[in-house]
Design an enzyme around this catalytic site. Structure first.
Site, PDB file in Angstrom:
ATOM      1  N   ASP A   1       0.845  -1.206   0.000  1.00  0.00           N
ATOM      2  CA  ASP A   1       0.000   0.000   0.000  1.00  0.00           C
ATOM      3  C   ASP A   1       0.878   1.253   0.000  1.00  0.00           C
ATOM      4  O   ASP A   1       0.565   2.244  -0.656  1.00  0.00           O
ATOM      5  CB  ASP A   1      -0.901   0.003   1.246  1.00  0.00           C
ATOM      6  CG  ASP A   1      -1.962  -1.094   1.153  1.00  0.00           C
ATOM      7  OD1 ASP A   1      -2.718  -1.280   2.115  1.00  0.00           O
ATOM      8  OD2 ASP A   1      -2.011  -1.769   0.090  1.00  0.00           O
ATOM      9  N   ALA A   2       1.992   1.178   0.749  1.00  0.00           N
ATOM     10  CA  ALA A   2       2.880   2.361   0.871  1.00  0.00           C
ATOM     11  C   ALA A   2       3.413   2.737  -0.511  1.00  0.00           C
ATOM     12  O   ALA A   2       3.397   3.911  -0.906  1.00  0.00           O
ATOM     13  CB  ALA A   2       4.024   2.048   1.818  1.00  0.00           C
TER      14      ALA A   2
ATOM     15  N   TYR B   1       2.103   1.959  -3.403  1.00  0.00           N
ATOM     16  CA  TYR B   1       0.976   2.419  -4.234  1.00  0.00           C
ATOM     17  C   TYR B   1       0.673   3.891  -3.909  1.00  0.00           C
ATOM     18  O   TYR B   1       0.585   4.744  -4.791  1.00  0.00           O
ATOM     19  CB  TYR B   1      -0.255   1.537  -3.974  1.00  0.00           C
ATOM     20  CG  TYR B   1      -1.435   1.854  -4.855  1.00  0.00           C
ATOM     21  CD1 TYR B   1      -2.348   2.854  -4.503  1.00  0.00           C
ATOM     22  CD2 TYR B   1      -1.636   1.186  -6.064  1.00  0.00           C
ATOM     23  CE1 TYR B   1      -3.421   3.169  -5.320  1.00  0.00           C
ATOM     24  CE2 TYR B   1      -2.711   1.497  -6.891  1.00  0.00           C
ATOM     25  CZ  TYR B   1      -3.593   2.486  -6.508  1.00  0.00           C
ATOM     26  OH  TYR B   1      -4.658   2.807  -7.330  1.00  0.00           O
ATOM     27  N   ASP B   2       0.583   4.171  -2.616  1.00  0.00           N
ATOM     28  CA  ASP B   2       0.239   5.549  -2.195  1.00  0.00           C
ATOM     29  C   ASP B   2       1.305   6.543  -2.658  1.00  0.00           C
ATOM     30  O   ASP B   2       1.000   7.653  -3.085  1.00  0.00           O
ATOM     31  CB  ASP B   2       0.084   5.610  -0.670  1.00  0.00           C
ATOM     32  CG  ASP B   2      -1.125   4.799  -0.204  1.00  0.00           C
ATOM     33  OD1 ASP B   2      -1.230   4.510   1.000  1.00  0.00           O
ATOM     34  OD2 ASP B   2      -1.947   4.419  -1.087  1.00  0.00           O
TER      35      ASP B   2
ATOM     36  N   SER C   1     -35.493  -8.620 -16.118  1.00  0.00           N
ATOM     37  CA  SER C   1     -35.336  -9.350 -14.852  1.00  0.00           C
ATOM     38  C   SER C   1     -35.411 -10.848 -15.184  1.00  0.00           C
ATOM     39  O   SER C   1     -35.499 -11.226 -16.356  1.00  0.00           O
ATOM     40  CB  SER C   1     -36.460  -8.948 -13.897  1.00  0.00           C
ATOM     41  OG  SER C   1     -37.694  -9.136 -14.562  1.00  0.00           O
TER      42      SER C   1
ATOM     43  N   GLU D   1     -24.293 -19.473 -12.496  1.00  0.00           N
ATOM     44  CA  GLU D   1     -23.561 -18.388 -11.831  1.00  0.00           C
ATOM     45  C   GLU D   1     -24.254 -18.028 -10.517  1.00  0.00           C
ATOM     46  O   GLU D   1     -25.465 -18.249 -10.370  1.00  0.00           O
ATOM     47  CB  GLU D   1     -23.550 -17.156 -12.743  1.00  0.00           C
ATOM     48  CG  GLU D   1     -22.874 -17.381 -14.084  1.00  0.00           C
ATOM     49  CD  GLU D   1     -23.051 -16.181 -15.010  1.00  0.00           C
ATOM     50  OE1 GLU D   1     -23.812 -16.298 -15.981  1.00  0.00           O
ATOM     51  OE2 GLU D   1     -22.452 -15.131 -14.741  1.00  0.00           O
TER      52      GLU D   1
ATOM     53  N   LYS E   1     -26.091 -15.785  -7.919  1.00  0.00           N
ATOM     54  CA  LYS E   1     -26.962 -14.606  -8.067  1.00  0.00           C
ATOM     55  C   LYS E   1     -26.641 -13.629  -6.927  1.00  0.00           C
ATOM     56  O   LYS E   1     -27.031 -13.817  -5.793  1.00  0.00           O
ATOM     57  CB  LYS E   1     -28.436 -15.019  -8.016  1.00  0.00           C
ATOM     58  CG  LYS E   1     -29.390 -13.873  -8.363  1.00  0.00           C
ATOM     59  CD  LYS E   1     -30.824 -14.369  -8.556  1.00  0.00           C
ATOM     60  CE  LYS E   1     -31.752 -13.219  -8.957  1.00  0.00           C
ATOM     61  NZ  LYS E   1     -31.883 -12.160  -7.932  1.00  0.00           N
TER      62      LYS E   1
ATOM     63  N   GLU F   1     -23.584  -6.606 -11.098  1.00  0.00           N
ATOM     64  CA  GLU F   1     -24.224  -6.325  -9.804  1.00  0.00           C
ATOM     65  C   GLU F   1     -23.199  -5.682  -8.881  1.00  0.00           C
ATOM     66  O   GLU F   1     -22.134  -6.244  -8.619  1.00  0.00           O
ATOM     67  CB  GLU F   1     -24.714  -7.653  -9.187  1.00  0.00           C
ATOM     68  CG  GLU F   1     -25.780  -7.486  -8.154  1.00  0.00           C
ATOM     69  CD  GLU F   1     -27.198  -7.426  -8.762  1.00  0.00           C
ATOM     70  OE1 GLU F   1     -27.343  -7.531  -9.991  1.00  0.00           O
ATOM     71  OE2 GLU F   1     -28.143  -7.286  -7.979  1.00  0.00           O
TER      72      GLU F   1
ATOM     73  N   LYS G   1     -28.220 -20.107 -17.243  1.00  0.00           N
ATOM     74  CA  LYS G   1     -28.409 -19.559 -18.586  1.00  0.00           C
ATOM     75  C   LYS G   1     -28.056 -20.610 -19.638  1.00  0.00           C
ATOM     76  O   LYS G   1     -27.092 -21.367 -19.458  1.00  0.00           O
ATOM     77  CB  LYS G   1     -27.483 -18.357 -18.822  1.00  0.00           C
ATOM     78  CG  LYS G   1     -27.703 -17.189 -17.898  1.00  0.00           C
ATOM     79  CD  LYS G   1     -26.625 -16.125 -18.108  1.00  0.00           C
ATOM     80  CE  LYS G   1     -26.745 -15.069 -17.039  1.00  0.00           C
ATOM     81  NZ  LYS G   1     -25.593 -14.141 -17.035  1.00  0.00           N
TER      82      LYS G   1
END
Ligand SMILES: NC(=O)c1cnc(N)c2cc(Br)sc12
Length: 320
Positions: free
Chosen positions: A34-35, A37-38, A83, A114, A116, A171, A288
């Site tokens: 993170d360091a 990246y920051d 839907s 998959e 939901k 979603e 599906k």
């Protein structure tokens, strides 16, 4: 540093930050601390402040932008966001399978199963690879433009890995841990709590001030394609999901492509038992027809596709 050097440095930082963001939030495989990246982000922001004309909408520094909106503009979905019909037991799944074989005049059917996700259905539009607009499903034909809020979701790339123009559906949701953190803060402030992660996700995405949405660590899984240009149209839904993944979009890994309804029912049984291990809410399994030509032949009713159905799990007692 002159303008040309600054521009090269900015490009290099953007590419690195976008790549690390992709690995961390889409692949869940962070590659820098993170360091680090920051530090890179601070340098990018410093350089963009010196050269504001070099700022672009897909810059990682532009995730939390803009002023609070007075209202959300309406967005028309050129391809309606339909839907799903529901099934509540395996007999209804077998009826669905028989109907597909009769209407499609086929002996066997490949299905994609998959999870939901129990969140808020949204549509993302990319033009030549750049994220340009995001909207809620709304009533399926007209939704709300919530681009500013969707830009704050770290797993949504501001630029795809290929310069294609497409509209994808998915979603947006709140993982359990984030839902509990948000409610703990509300409790401290004596505010009303969110009843469940879905309401919390909807409430977060309907904030008119993007800074408030940015405080909520929302996530997203993409699962469908609306319009697409500039790349080979896939032949199956399985290939469509692989294409979304290749483009840098977050697609749920817990999915299968199976032959026939028996393996579908095994998948349903497995996740009925194991859904509490996911760390986010699901309310069923989406099934599906895999072949897109057969989907096309089966078509849709005014409300929902004939080639897909949702097997619904009973509502969980409270959120663990
Ligand atoms: N994977 C999927 O297709 C999927 C997952 N989660 C959802 N809430 C929905 C809703 C529709 Br409509 S499709 C779908």
């Amino acid at each position: 540093m002159n303008r040309k050097q600054a521009s090269e440095q900015i490009e290099e930082l953007r590419a690195k930050l976008n790549e690390h963001n992709y690995r961390y939030h889409v692949l869940d495989e962070p590659t820098v601390s993170d360091a680090d990246y920051d530090a890179m982000m601070r340098e990018l922001i410093r350089l963009e402040k010196e050269h504001p004309d070099l700022v672009t909408p897909d810059s990682p520094s532009q995730r939390v932008g803009g002023e609070p909106l007075p209202y959300f503009e309406k967005v028309n979905h050129r391809i309606p966001m339909l839907s799903l019909g529901n099934a509540f037991d395996f007999d209804e799944l077998k009826d669905f399978d028989r109907r597909i074989k009769r209407l499609g005049q086929v002996e066997t059917v490949d299905y994609v199963c998959e999870l939901k996700i129990d969140g808020l259905a949204v549509s993302l539009r990319y033009e030549e690879g750049v994220f340009v607009r995001g909207a809620t499903r709304g009533d399926g034909r007209t939704g709300e433009n919530i681009t500013q809020n969707l830009r704050t979701i770290r797993s949504i790339p501001l630029r795809l890995r290929e310069p294609v123009t497409l509209e994808v559906r998915g979603e947006a949701f709140l993982p359990h841990k984030e839902f509990e953190r948000i409610n703990a803060v509300k409790e401290e402030r004596g505010e009303a709590l969110f009843a469940n992660p879905r309401n919390a996700a909807a409430g977060s995405l309907r904030q008119l001030d993007p800074k408030l949405a940015a405080e909520r660590a929302l996530d997203i899984y993409l699962y469908g394609i609306g319009e697409v240009e500039g790349t080979e149209a896939p032949g199956t839904h399985t290939q469509a999901l692989e294409m979304l993944s290749r483009l840098g979009l977050k697609v749920n890994p817990d999915r299968v492509t199976v032959k026939g309804m028996d393996d579908v029912m095994d998948f349903v049984d497995y996740w009925r038992e194991h859904r509490t291990e996911l760390g986010y809410e699901i309310d069923g399994i989406v099934i599906k027809v895999d072949d897109l030509e057969l989907q096309e032949r089966l078509g849709t009713t005014a409300k929902s596709p004939r080639w897909s159905i949702a097997y619904k799990f009973p509502a969980e007692e409270g959120v663990t």
